[in-house]
Motif scaffolding. Structure first.
Motif, PDB file in Angstrom:
ATOM      1  N   UNK A  44      40.441  34.530  52.146  1.00  0.00           N
ATOM      2  CA  UNK A  44      39.639  33.488  51.523  1.00  0.00           C
ATOM      3  C   UNK A  44      38.193  33.868  51.275  1.00  0.00           C
ATOM      4  N   UNK A  45      37.689  34.899  51.953  1.00  0.00           N
ATOM      5  CA  UNK A  45      36.292  35.290  51.769  1.00  0.00           C
ATOM      6  C   UNK A  45      36.098  36.205  50.556  1.00  0.00           C
ATOM      7  N   UNK A  46      37.185  36.633  49.942  1.00  0.00           N
ATOM      8  CA  UNK A  46      37.096  37.539  48.794  1.00  0.00           C
ATOM      9  C   UNK A  46      36.833  36.755  47.517  1.00  0.00           C
ATOM     10  N   UNK A  47      36.214  37.432  46.536  1.00  0.00           N
ATOM     11  CA  UNK A  47      35.910  36.802  45.250  1.00  0.00           C
ATOM     12  C   UNK A  47      36.750  37.472  44.163  1.00  0.00           C
ATOM     13  N   UNK A  48      37.022  36.710  43.105  1.00  0.00           N
ATOM     14  CA  UNK A  48      37.901  37.187  42.045  1.00  0.00           C
ATOM     15  C   UNK A  48      37.110  37.953  40.996  1.00  0.00           C
ATOM     16  N   UNK A  49      37.633  39.122  40.621  1.00  0.00           N
ATOM     17  CA  UNK A  49      37.068  39.943  39.552  1.00  0.00           C
ATOM     18  C   UNK A  49      38.142  40.120  38.498  1.00  0.00           C
ATOM     19  N   UNK A  50      37.950  39.506  37.334  1.00  0.00           N
ATOM     20  CA  UNK A  50      38.956  39.577  36.275  1.00  0.00           C
ATOM     21  C   UNK A  50      39.016  40.984  35.681  1.00  0.00           C
ATOM     22  N   UNK A  51      40.215  41.402  35.322  1.00  0.00           N
ATOM     23  CA  UNK A  51      40.411  42.731  34.746  1.00  0.00           C
ATOM     24  C   UNK A  51      39.704  42.826  33.395  1.00  0.00           C
ATOM     25  N   UNK A  52      39.364  44.040  32.993  1.00  0.00           N
ATOM     26  CA  UNK A  52      38.738  44.246  31.686  1.00  0.00           C
ATOM     27  C   UNK A  52      37.621  45.274  31.695  1.00  0.00           C
ATOM     28  N   UNK A  53      36.809  45.254  32.745  1.00  0.00           N
ATOM     29  CA  UNK A  53      35.713  46.227  32.851  1.00  0.00           C
ATOM     30  C   UNK A  53      36.168  47.304  33.829  1.00  0.00           C
ATOM     31  N   UNK A  54      36.589  48.436  33.290  1.00  0.00           N
ATOM     32  CA  UNK A  54      37.176  49.490  34.121  1.00  0.00           C
ATOM     33  C   UNK A  54      36.200  50.015  35.160  1.00  0.00           C
ATOM     34  N   UNK A  55      34.973  50.299  34.737  1.00  0.00           N
ATOM     35  CA  UNK A  55      33.984  50.866  35.658  1.00  0.00           C
ATOM     36  C   UNK A  55      33.647  49.876  36.773  1.00  0.00           C
ATOM     37  N   UNK A  56      33.447  48.621  36.422  1.00  0.00           N
ATOM     38  CA  UNK A  56      33.115  47.605  37.434  1.00  0.00           C
ATOM     39  C   UNK A  56      34.277  47.430  38.408  1.00  0.00           C
ATOM     40  N   UNK A  57      35.489  47.380  37.893  1.00  0.00           N
ATOM     41  CA  UNK A  57      36.666  47.222  38.754  1.00  0.00           C
ATOM     42  C   UNK A  57      36.795  48.388  39.723  1.00  0.00           C
ATOM     43  N   UNK A  58      36.641  49.598  39.210  1.00  0.00           N
ATOM     44  CA  UNK A  58      36.786  50.787  40.058  1.00  0.00           C
ATOM     45  C   UNK A  58      35.727  50.795  41.157  1.00  0.00           C
ATOM     46  N   UNK A  59      34.484  50.526  40.801  1.00  0.00           N
ATOM     47  CA  UNK A  59      33.408  50.572  41.787  1.00  0.00           C
ATOM     48  C   UNK A  59      33.542  49.456  42.825  1.00  0.00           C
ATOM     49  N   UNK A  60      33.917  48.262  42.388  1.00  0.00           N
ATOM     50  CA  UNK A  60      34.078  47.159  43.326  1.00  0.00           C
ATOM     51  C   UNK A  60      35.232  47.433  44.284  1.00  0.00           C
ATOM     52  N   UNK A  61      36.308  48.002  43.772  1.00  0.00           N
ATOM     53  CA  UNK A  61      37.459  48.313  44.628  1.00  0.00           C
ATOM     54  C   UNK A  61      37.096  49.388  45.642  1.00  0.00           C
TER      55      UNK A  61
END
Length: 219
Positions: A44-61
């Protein structure tokens, strides 16, 4: 050690948590065929990151100690499709800052990559056009260019984008020309619009297609 990320489902029908009875829920974990809310699943403490920005997704993961994949079932395609990730909020903030810092450099790289891809696409189309004119020397040059451009359009899945088309396989090139003649030089499309089944329409226009191809093969 390989990491196995939790899978979070966006249910097509809103569900209630089998543990705390909270609901209806936008996202759930499925455990032992039961729906569990993200709070009870310790996500529940996690926030949602919608797919689409490859660089942002990779770095956040990469920056998140705990993350989960979010999927939703596509009824038409009968499969689950990724919607995005759940990541730690601090990891997302760091990822956004990093992406903002090098946004200009990444934009330049994307532009260079797009230019290279466009050059490769143009080469594919030009090679296909040349092969059409070699096999059908009497084909009007504007028709050869039109056929090559249509058959090799990126993302179309047409003959020119297949392995056979890119290798200029004689059968694949001829198939592209035959398809163009069928739609442009015969009554095939009109037959379809009047309710004639496709295989019957193809049989009826086959002689006209072969007549055009024979004429174009003549030097």
């Amino acid at each position: 050690m390989d990491l196995v990320a939790p899978v979070v489902v966006e249910p097509l029908k809103r569900r209630r948590c089998s543990e705390c009875r909270q609901g209806p829920l936008e996202r759930v974990i499925v455990e032992f065929n039961a729906f569990v809310c993200l709070d009870c699943a310790d996500l529940g403490h996690l926030v949602f990151l919608r797919r689409g920005d490859t660089a942002l997704t990779r770095r956040a993961r990469e920056g998140s100690a705990l993350w989960a994949v979010v999927v939703r079932h596509n009824r038409r395609r009968t499969r689950y499709e990724r919607q995005g990730l759940l990541v730690e909020e601090s990891a997302l903030r760091r990822a956004e800052a990093a992406c903002l810092a090098d946004a200009e450099a990444r934009a330049r790289r994307r532009a260079r990559d797009a230019e290279r891809r466009a050059g490769r696409d143009a080469e594919i189309t030009a090679a296909l056009e040349a092969e059409i004119l070699r096999l059908f020397p009497s084909c009007p040059s504007d028709r050869a260019a039109e056929i090559a451009g249509h058959a090799s359009a990126k993302g179309s899945g047409r003959v020119g984008r297949t392995a056979a088309g890119r290798s200029l396989d004689r059968g694949a090139v001829t198939a592209a020309v035959r398809a163009a003649v069928r739609h442009v030089d015969t009554e095939y499309d009109r037959l379809l619009m009047t309710g004639v089944p496709r295989h019957q329409a193809r049989t009826r226009v086959a002689p006209a297609i072969e007549a055009v191809l024979r004429a174009w093969r003549t030097d």
